[in-house]
Design an enzyme around this catalytic site. Structure first.
Site, mmCIF file in Angstrom:
data_model
loop_
_atom_site.group_PDB
_atom_site.id
_atom_site.type_symbol
_atom_site.label_atom_id
_atom_site.label_comp_id
_atom_site.label_asym_id
_atom_site.label_seq_id
_atom_site.Cartn_x
_atom_site.Cartn_y
_atom_site.Cartn_z
ATOM 1 N N ILE A 39 28.500 -26.541 -4.350
ATOM 2 C CA ILE A 39 29.468 -26.008 -4.505
ATOM 3 C C ILE A 39 30.859 -26.433 -4.082
ATOM 4 C CG2 ILE A 39 30.605 -23.661 -4.277
ATOM 5 C CD1 ILE A 39 27.893 -22.426 -4.106
ATOM 6 N N ASN A 44 34.079 -33.405 7.786
ATOM 7 C CA ASN A 44 33.109 -33.832 8.841
ATOM 8 C C ASN A 44 31.666 -33.866 8.335
ATOM 9 O OD1 ASN A 44 35.079 -33.753 11.059
ATOM 10 N ND2 ASN A 44 34.820 -31.461 11.110
ATOM 11 N N LYS A 61 25.884 -23.248 3.902
ATOM 12 C CA LYS A 61 26.852 -24.365 4.515
ATOM 13 C C LYS A 61 26.193 -25.158 5.410
ATOM 14 C CE LYS A 61 31.478 -24.709 6.684
ATOM 15 N NZ LYS A 61 32.537 -23.833 7.248
ATOM 16 N N ASP A 190 42.853 -21.580 9.487
ATOM 17 C CA ASP A 190 42.894 -22.307 8.250
ATOM 18 C C ASP A 190 42.775 -21.564 6.607
ATOM 19 O OD1 ASP A 190 42.532 -24.896 6.883
ATOM 20 O OD2 ASP A 190 40.336 -24.878 7.051
#
Length: 464
Positions: A39, A44, A61, A190
């Site tokens: 997706i 990192n 994730k 963020d």
């Protein structure tokens, strides 16, 4: 070390064929991962892919184990905050020898994809982690692009540059989720369109959810800021100047990013207050902001300019943003004007009524040779409307009568079908008509009412 049940080398799969889109990895008894159904790609070496958890469709994730501090921080934040409907839900975490898998609620797409699809704006620039810029199409960032246009078929985000109810709701959702984090003492750190997810409820209602809290920061008890050297960095083009300059970090950091997101929403992803992608961080540090594209949207200009103030202490809080009239729907805006007019008509000689009358020249401009005299507002209103409202005997040189016109027209518009047809049948049509004719009116009236009646019972509902 993970148990053999959590080790993909012992997991069931369909042939370990990485070219097969249905290739799967099973972690334990509950989690199935489809690593080829990607997706999104993160920093990192992280990636987000499709999965199933207890037969529920989820996103997973995946982070390298070397980034366990980032994963731990995100999990901690989600556990603390995800009961709020505008925060993405956290379902669990799994491990194997190399990776950490955070299991999250499955959403349709992110805010950027929604904007680009609805605006049919399919190509844009993305800043990579190393600062380089890549041209991206929506099809690269949305796994099931072909189905999304049908999901959002008929959805309109703006009209004449103004946010419509669908977009306004999503913008309120974003602020609501952020305010929840701030109440918990969490700085997201963020905020950007790609980290805001769009979820469709079983009842068909869409909502926005904040996600990707990997660099979020928890404020210590009774403290309002973090040190100059707090770890974590946001995304190029969306960070407040104090973050770029490594200053003290407060909740105001997120409010700055929020203002940039609002510009993105209102302009269909085409405008940023600090210019082109590569110049944004430098312009943010220099406070070289351009909001000229909001000149006709006075409420948006008012809120966004405050939220982009280089001094964090001068920015509104997330709670104040949530109450700002930029985020009001048309029914609330019309109700506010009606209540204001009613209050002014109670005593035309009161300080409040005089203060309202005094903003007329600012709202309407002045006559060239009138020594500051306000222009007649009747010249801005279509004759078809004034013809049907002669009985009310308005004075075109009195600003309060313009407010009275709006109140009377809204309250009695069903008695004037010709006017209703001319303006339109919905509250958004009525509000849009008068806003297009008098773009400065609402914000200037709001300022006066706020000054006089912030604590007044009749108006308190607008300011809480």
């Amino acid at each position: 070390m993970a148990s053999s049940a959590d080790d993909p080398s012992h997991a069931k799969n369909n042939g370990d064929n990485y070219s097969d889109p249905n290739y799967r990895i099973q972690i334990g008894k509950k989690l199935v991962i489809f690593p080829n159904k990607i997706i999104a790609l993160g920093s990192n070496g992280s990636l987000v892919c499709e999965g199933k958890y207890d037969d529920r469709e989820v996103v997973v994730k995946r982070l390298l184990k070397t980034h366990h501090k980032v994963a731990t921080k995100e999990i901690e934040t989600l556990k603390k905050s995800d009961e709020h409907e505008n925060i993405v839900r956290y379902y669990g975490v799994k491990y194997d020898r190399d990776f950490i898998y955070i299991v999250l609620q499955r959403c349709i797409c992110n805010l950027a994809d929604l904007i680009y699809i609805c605006e049919q704006f399919y190509d844009y620039e993305m800043v990579n982690g190393d600062g380089s810029v890549t041209s991206v199409s929506v099809s690269q960032s949305v796994g099931n692009l072909e189905s999304l246009p049908s999901v959002f078929e008929g959805v309109k985000l703006t009209k004449d540059g103004r946010p419509l109810p669908f977009l306004l709701k999503l913008m309120r959702d974003i602020v609501s989720g952020l305010d929840h984090l701030h109440e918990l003492g969490i700085i997201h750190g963020d905020l950007k369109p790609q980290n805001i997810l769009i979820f469709k409820k079983p009842n068909g209602i869409f909502c926005a959810k904040l996600s990707d809290m990997g660099i979020s920061r928890h404020l210590p008890h009774d403290m309002s800021s973090l040190s100059h050297h707090s770890s974590g960095c946001g995304t190029t083009g969306w960070q407040a100047p104090e973050r770029l300059l490594q200053g003290r970090q407060t909740r105001a950091l997120d409010v700055f990013s929020l203002a940039c997101i609002f510009c993105f929403c209102i302009t269909g992803g085409r405008k940023h207050p600090f210019g082109n992608t590569l110049d944004r961080d430098a312009n943010i540090v220099k406070n070289m902001v351009n909001l000229s594209f909001l000149n006709k949207l006075r409420e948006a200009h008012n809120l966004i300019s405050q939220s982009l103030n280089p001094n964090p202490k001068s920015r509104p809080t997330s709670a104040e943003v949530l109450c700002h009239p930029m985020l009001w729907d048309s029914k609330k805006r019309i109700s506010f004007i009606c209540d204001t007019s009613n209050r002014a008509q109670l005593d035309l000689n009161s300080d409040f009524s005089k203060a309202l009358e005094a903003i007329g020249p600012e709202v309407l401009g002045t006559n060239l040779y009138g020594y500051g005299r306000m222009k007649d507002w009747v010249n801005f209103v279509d004759k078809q409307i004034m013809t049907h409202l002669k009985k009310f005997k308005y004075k075109s040189w009195v600003f309060l009568d313009l407010l009275r016109l709006q109140r009377n027209l809204f309250c009695h518009i069903d008695q004037h079908p010709i006017i209703k047809e001319w303006i339109g049948p919905e509250a958004e049509d009525f509000d849009g008509y008068f806003t297009s004719k008098f773009p400065k009116l609402f914000m200037e009236v709001y300022k006066v009412v706020y000054k006089f009646f912030e604590e007044d019972q009749r108006f308190k509902k607008y300011f809480e």
